[in-house]
Design an enzyme around this catalytic site. Structure first.
Site, PDB file in Angstrom:
ATOM      1  CG  ASN A   1     -41.334  48.985   1.634  1.00 26.42           C
ATOM      2  OD1 ASN A   1     -42.310  48.523   1.369  1.00 26.42           O
ATOM      3  ND2 ASN A   1     -40.305  48.197   2.052  1.00 26.42           N
TER       4      ASN A   1
ATOM      5  CE  LYS B   1     -40.891  48.059   5.679  1.00 26.16           C
ATOM      6  NZ  LYS B   1     -39.852  47.775   6.765  1.00 26.16           N
TER       7      LYS B   1
ATOM      8  CG  HIS C   1     -37.505  44.897   2.406  1.00 27.66           C
ATOM      9  ND1 HIS C   1     -37.377  44.425   3.633  1.00 27.66           N
ATOM     10  CD2 HIS C   1     -37.535  46.215   2.443  1.00 27.66           C
ATOM     11  CE1 HIS C   1     -37.541  45.170   4.410  1.00 27.66           C
ATOM     12  NE2 HIS C   1     -37.532  46.482   3.789  1.00 27.66           N
TER      13      HIS C   1
ATOM     14  CD  GLU D   1     -40.000  44.151   6.385  1.00 29.70           C
ATOM     15  OE1 GLU D   1     -40.912  44.264   5.297  1.00 29.70           O
ATOM     16  OE2 GLU D   1     -39.619  44.984   7.057  1.00 29.70           O
TER      17      GLU D   1
ATOM     18  CD  GLU E   1     -34.327  49.222   3.515  1.00 30.16           C
ATOM     19  OE1 GLU E   1     -34.845  50.231   3.829  1.00 30.16           O
ATOM     20  OE2 GLU E   1     -34.831  48.095   3.169  1.00 30.16           O
TER      21      GLU E   1
ATOM     22  N   GLY F   1     -37.475  49.140  11.279  1.00 27.43           N
ATOM     23  CA  GLY F   1     -38.797  49.175  12.129  1.00 27.43           C
ATOM     24  C   GLY F   1     -38.352  48.993  13.791  1.00 27.43           C
TER      25      GLY F   1
ATOM     26  CB  SER G   1     -35.603  53.509  12.431  1.00 29.27           C
ATOM     27  OG  SER G   1     -35.887  52.254  12.967  1.00 29.27           O
TER      28      SER G   1
HETATM   29  O1  LIG Z   1     -38.101  49.433   3.398  1.00 25.42           O
HETATM   30  C1  LIG Z   1     -37.803  50.215   4.285  1.00 25.42           C
HETATM   31  C2  LIG Z   1     -37.221  49.575   5.370  1.00 25.42           C
HETATM   32  O2  LIG Z   1     -37.593  48.552   5.741  1.00 25.42           O
HETATM   33  C3  LIG Z   1     -37.234  50.597   6.539  1.00 25.42           C
HETATM   34  O3  LIG Z   1     -38.507  50.525   7.287  1.00 25.42           O
HETATM   35  P1  LIG Z   1     -38.506  51.443   8.661  1.00 25.42           P
HETATM   36  O4  LIG Z   1     -38.358  52.745   8.129  1.00 25.42           O
HETATM   37  O5  LIG Z   1     -39.960  51.141   9.068  1.00 25.42           O
HETATM   38  O6  LIG Z   1     -37.579  51.054   9.620  1.00 25.42           O
END
Ligand SMILES: O=C[C@H](O)COP(=O)(O)O
Length: 253
Positions: free
Chosen positions: A10, A12, A96, A98, A166, A172, A212
């Site tokens: 992803n 983002k 997601h 977010e 997640e 993150g 993460s």
């Molecule tokens: O969609 C992915 C997740 O939000 C994980 O993000 P991350 O690997 O940066 O923690």
């Protein structure tokens, strides 16, 4: 029933045209297990979807990061499921955290979106997960069960759904769930699917972990019985994403 390992990247809201091309070149040059072993899907921002689709190797696929809840029309700024289908985009990420937190997407709204995207022929990576506060108050399972129920209430065919667990506190933050923490929730989720949907859906639905994940922690997580892959954020923009894809081989050992 064997569940094929799934690795999603992803991206983002990141990237310029040049950066995106560079990531795709790295992916295209990588030696990874075959499509029989691992399904790889990368999710660039909408504006780069067609570019990435046109440049990306044919054994990797693309996903949008969202789509509108119903048929397109007068919904300024939205992108409909029909448009994604029209562009030949096979996958979409829905729910997601977010979007749930920053854009107030409710469980019901996410359930409606998943159902509509599926009805149009898209495959869906449906995201669920608890906040730190919810984990610390002992309500992790209640939260993820309610999020999953809102999807299950609207979906009859789960064959095109991947469930992404997640935990919000791990996204993150560099604070990855331990393999035991991930396995515990994945196992409970599978039991929830067994008890509330069907034994077949529980056995066949891939439950992937996100939060993460990186090249260093992916193998131990992948070794957990109910971890069927990953949804990777930050590390999917880096060459270590290749190592995460390779973690699929852990399942064969
Ligand atoms: O969609 C992915 C997740 O939000 C994980 O993000 P991350 O690997 O940066 O923690």
């Amino acid at each position: 029933m064997a569940r094929k390992f799934f690795v999603g990247g992803n991206w983002k809201c990141n990237g310029t045209t040049e950066e995106v091309k560079k990531i795709v070149t790295t992916l295209n040059e990588a030696e990874v297990p075959s499509e029989d072993v691992v399904e790889v899907v990368v999710s660039p921002p909408f504006v780069f979807l067609t570019l990435v689709k046109s440049l990306l190797r044919s054994d990797f696929h693309v996903a949008a990061q969202n789509c509108w809840v119903r048929k397109g029309g007068a919904f300024t700024g939205e992108v409909s499921a029909e448009m994604l289908v029209n562009l030949g985009i096979p996958w979409v990420i829905i729910g997601h955290s977010e979007r749930r937190s920053l854009l107030s997407e409710s469980n019901e709204f996410v359930g409606d979106k998943v159902a509509y995207a599926l009805s149009q022929g898209l495959k869906v990576i449906a995201c669920i997960g608890e906040t730190l506060e919810q984990r610390e108050s002992g309500s992790t399972m209640a939260v993820v069960a309610a999020q999953t129920k809102a999807i299950a209430d609207k979906v009859t065919n789960w064959s095109n759904v991947v469930l992404a667990y997640e935990p919000v506190w791990a996204i993150g933050t560099g604070k990855v769930a331990t393999p035991a923490q991930a396995q515990e929730v994945h196992c409970e989720l599978r039991k929830w699917l067994h008890d509330n949907v069907s034994a077949e859906v529980a056995a066949s639905t891939r439950i992937i972990y996100g939060g993460s994940v990186n090249g260093g922690n992916c193998k131990e997580l992948a070794a957990q019985a109910d971890v069927d892959g990953f949804l990777v954020g930050g590390a999917s923009l880096k060459p270590e994403f290749i190592d995460i894809i390779k973690a699929a081989t852990v399942k064969k050992n």
